[in-house]
Design a protein around this motif. Structure first.
Motif, PDB file in Angstrom:
ATOM      1  N   GLN A   4      11.242  63.838 -27.748  1.00 15.77           N
ATOM      2  CA  GLN A   4      10.355  63.799 -28.898  1.00 15.77           C
ATOM      3  C   GLN A   4       9.655  62.454 -29.006  1.00 15.77           C
ATOM      4  O   GLN A   4      10.300  61.445 -29.252  1.00 15.77           O
ATOM      5  CB  GLN A   4      11.140  64.063 -30.175  1.00 15.77           C
ATOM      6  N   GLY A   5       8.324  62.463 -28.847  1.00 11.12           N
ATOM      7  CA  GLY A   5       7.544  61.252 -28.999  1.00 11.12           C
ATOM      8  C   GLY A   5       7.725  60.291 -27.851  1.00 11.12           C
ATOM      9  O   GLY A   5       7.055  59.286 -27.781  1.00 11.12           O
ATOM     10  N   LYS A   6       8.658  60.553 -26.945  1.00 14.24           N
ATOM     11  CA  LYS A   6       8.867  59.649 -25.827  1.00 14.24           C
ATOM     12  C   LYS A   6       8.064  60.114 -24.626  1.00 14.24           C
ATOM     13  O   LYS A   6       7.560  61.215 -24.588  1.00 14.24           O
ATOM     14  CB  LYS A   6      10.356  59.564 -25.486  1.00 14.24           C
ATOM     15  N   ALA A   7       8.014  59.236 -23.647  1.00 15.04           N
ATOM     16  CA  ALA A   7       7.122  59.482 -22.533  1.00 15.04           C
ATOM     17  C   ALA A   7       7.879  59.881 -21.282  1.00 15.04           C
ATOM     18  O   ALA A   7       7.915  59.171 -20.313  1.00 15.04           O
ATOM     19  CB  ALA A   7       6.285  58.236 -22.277  1.00 15.04           C
ATOM     20  N   GLU A   8       8.548  61.052 -21.324  1.00 12.05           N
ATOM     21  CA  GLU A   8       9.174  61.530 -20.097  1.00 12.05           C
ATOM     22  C   GLU A   8       8.108  61.654 -19.026  1.00 12.05           C
ATOM     23  O   GLU A   8       8.276  61.246 -17.905  1.00 12.05           O
ATOM     24  CB  GLU A   8       9.848  62.881 -20.344  1.00 12.05           C
ATOM     25  N   HIS A   9       7.016  62.277 -19.383  1.00 12.16           N
ATOM     26  CA  HIS A   9       5.845  62.252 -18.513  1.00 12.16           C
ATOM     27  C   HIS A   9       4.649  61.963 -19.400  1.00 12.16           C
ATOM     28  O   HIS A   9       4.224  62.807 -20.185  1.00 12.16           O
ATOM     29  CB  HIS A   9       5.647  63.580 -17.796  1.00 12.16           C
ATOM     30  N   ASP A  10       4.144  60.770 -19.275  1.00 14.21           N
ATOM     31  CA  ASP A  10       3.011  60.377 -20.090  1.00 14.21           C
ATOM     32  C   ASP A  10       1.747  60.535 -19.255  1.00 14.21           C
ATOM     33  O   ASP A  10       1.567  59.818 -18.264  1.00 14.21           O
ATOM     34  CB  ASP A  10       3.181  58.917 -20.535  1.00 14.21           C
ATOM     35  N   GLU A  74       9.067  54.618 -23.331  1.00 16.44           N
ATOM     36  CA  GLU A  74       9.423  54.375 -24.738  1.00 16.44           C
ATOM     37  C   GLU A  74       8.670  55.297 -25.683  1.00 16.44           C
ATOM     38  O   GLU A  74       9.241  55.836 -26.609  1.00 16.44           O
ATOM     39  CB  GLU A  74       9.146  52.922 -25.101  1.00 16.44           C
ATOM     40  N   ALA A  75       7.396  55.421 -25.476  1.00 17.70           N
ATOM     41  CA  ALA A  75       6.589  56.296 -26.324  1.00 17.70           C
ATOM     42  C   ALA A  75       5.382  56.710 -25.518  1.00 17.70           C
ATOM     43  O   ALA A  75       4.961  56.009 -24.604  1.00 17.70           O
ATOM     44  CB  ALA A  75       6.150  55.581 -27.593  1.00 17.70           C
TER      45      ALA A  75
ATOM     46  N   ALA B   7      13.894  57.047 -35.741  1.00 19.89           N
ATOM     47  CA  ALA B   7      14.554  57.963 -34.820  1.00 19.89           C
ATOM     48  C   ALA B   7      13.627  59.134 -34.546  1.00 19.89           C
ATOM     49  O   ALA B   7      13.004  59.671 -35.469  1.00 19.89           O
ATOM     50  CB  ALA B   7      15.846  58.460 -35.445  1.00 19.89           C
ATOM     51  N   PRO B   8      13.475  59.517 -33.286  1.00 20.20           N
ATOM     52  CA  PRO B   8      12.518  60.574 -32.971  1.00 20.20           C
ATOM     53  C   PRO B   8      12.924  61.903 -33.583  1.00 20.20           C
ATOM     54  O   PRO B   8      14.115  62.172 -33.752  1.00 20.20           O
ATOM     55  CB  PRO B   8      12.570  60.637 -31.440  1.00 20.20           C
ATOM     56  N   PRO B   9      11.920  62.704 -33.924  1.00 20.95           N
ATOM     57  CA  PRO B   9      12.234  64.019 -34.474  1.00 20.95           C
ATOM     58  C   PRO B   9      13.014  64.838 -33.457  1.00 20.95           C
ATOM     59  O   PRO B   9      12.751  64.761 -32.268  1.00 20.95           O
ATOM     60  CB  PRO B   9      10.860  64.643 -34.724  1.00 20.95           C
TER      61      PRO B   9
END
Lengths: 185, 163
Positions: A4-10, A74-75, B7-9
């Motif tokens: 969520q909101g992170k950049a697994e694949h950005d 990170e995001a 904290a991320p959703p």
């Protein structure tokens, strides 16, 4: 489901690396990809095209500064950029509240284009007015999800709320808009 | 990243296999509009199934679609060409250009380090044993001094050119 909101694949990360190296084609590509969206967000937040361009310029200055030290994983870059633009808009809205004597923004944006009829312009103004009358969080949720086309997870990450809270903001906001915009179209 | 992130959703568990209630479908349509591709990923398959099977679900989608269409009437101006030019002017420069820009500063730094080195040599040699040592150091350094002075001139020239 992605993080969520992170950049697994950005999808922007590779482009951002080239931007940091001063690759002019990458810089132009990033501007083409992001500038219209950031300008649109700021224009709908502020109701003023000139201010929206100022916000977009400041947001991109931060992109140029951030690109060389961007930490992947990170995001998502797009989420971060929306958050930056949103915060810049909040600053300007706060200043307006603190300086109520300042001239209100133009309600009719002359930059929209000559091909737009007066009727379309008036309709657009009415929609914009209905959006601006919403409670701020409901307005922001609708701007991010409906107009900016962020996923529910990314929009929630930008707003710093859970996906359930985002769903509630969207539902309440859309119900209010439906009531205010009855009769249009 | 410099902006503080809460904290991320948390994503909900997959519900694709479960049938969706009409009540849940309506809540999602109210929140996310008529385009199922914009709904939470975990709900899409079940929602599609209900939309195909239930006239009530389709009616709710039509209601959401009407609001989507009205929201789509909002127009905003495209960014100006002047803004694009301003952004390009402030964008990072290619590495080669940055290196060239950094060159004169490096040369100046080298010259300063070299001059401070000369000072250290002077201190070390200021004693009883001066004569031949100083002459030797000065002679050995003379060529480098000419070389560094050339770089310093080049730095000034580049600075003047860039101004």
């Amino acid at each position: 489901m992605t993080a969520q909101g992170k950049a697994e694949h950005d999808p922007d990360e590779a482009l951002l690396r080239r931007v940091a190296a001063g690759d002019q084609a990458a810089i132009q590509a990033l501007i083409a990809r992001k500038l219209p969206r950031i300008c649109a967000l700021a224009a709908r937040m502020l109701g003023d095209a000139m201010e929206a361009e100022d916000v977009a310029q400041e947001a991109f200055l931060r992109v140029w500064r951030q690109a060389p030290t961007w930490r992947s994983g990170e995001a998502k870059f797009d989420t971060w950029l929306h958050r930056v633009a949103l915060n810049l808009c909040y600053d300007r809205l706060r200043r307006r509240r603190e300086q109520p004597a300042a001239a209100p923004p133009d309600q009719v944006d002359p930059a929209i284009g000559a091909d737009v009829t007066i009727e379309i312009m008036q309709t657009s103004i009415r929609v914009q007015a209905a959006l601006s009358e919403l409670p701020a969080r409901q307005r922001d949720a609708i701007l991010l999800h409906h107009y900016q086309e962020l996923s529910n997870i990314d929009a929630a990450a930008v707003l710093g709320v859970s996906v359930d809270a985002l769903e509630s903001l969207l539902a309440r906001g859309r119900r209010a808009l439906r009531a205010r915009l009855q009769g249009l179209r | 990243m410099r902006w503080p992130r809460p904290a991320p959703p948390q994503a909900k568990p997959l519900r694709d296999a479960s049938p969706m209630s009409l009540e849940r479908f309506e809540a999602l349509a109210d929140a996310f509009g008529a385009d199922l591709s914009r709904w939470p990923e975990t709900d899409r398959a079940a929602a599609q199934g209900l939309a195909e099977a239930s006239p009530s679900a389709r009616a709710r989608l039509a209601q959401a679609d009407a609001l989507d269409a009205v929201l789509g009437l909002s127009r905003v101006a495209a960014p100006s060409a002047e803004l694009r030019q301003r952004l390009l002017a402030g964008a990072p420069k290619p590495n080669a250009i940055r290196a060239a820009a950094a060159g004169p500063r490096s040369a100046r730094a080298k010259l300063l380090r070299w001059l401070s080195g000369l000072g250290a040599v002077g201190v070390l040699t200021s004693g009883a044993v001066v004569g031949a040592t100083v002459v030797s150091v000065s002679a050995a350094s003379h060529g480098e001094a000419d070389s560094m002075a050339g770089l310093y001139d080049q730095a000034n020239t580049l600075d003047a050119g860039g101004a």
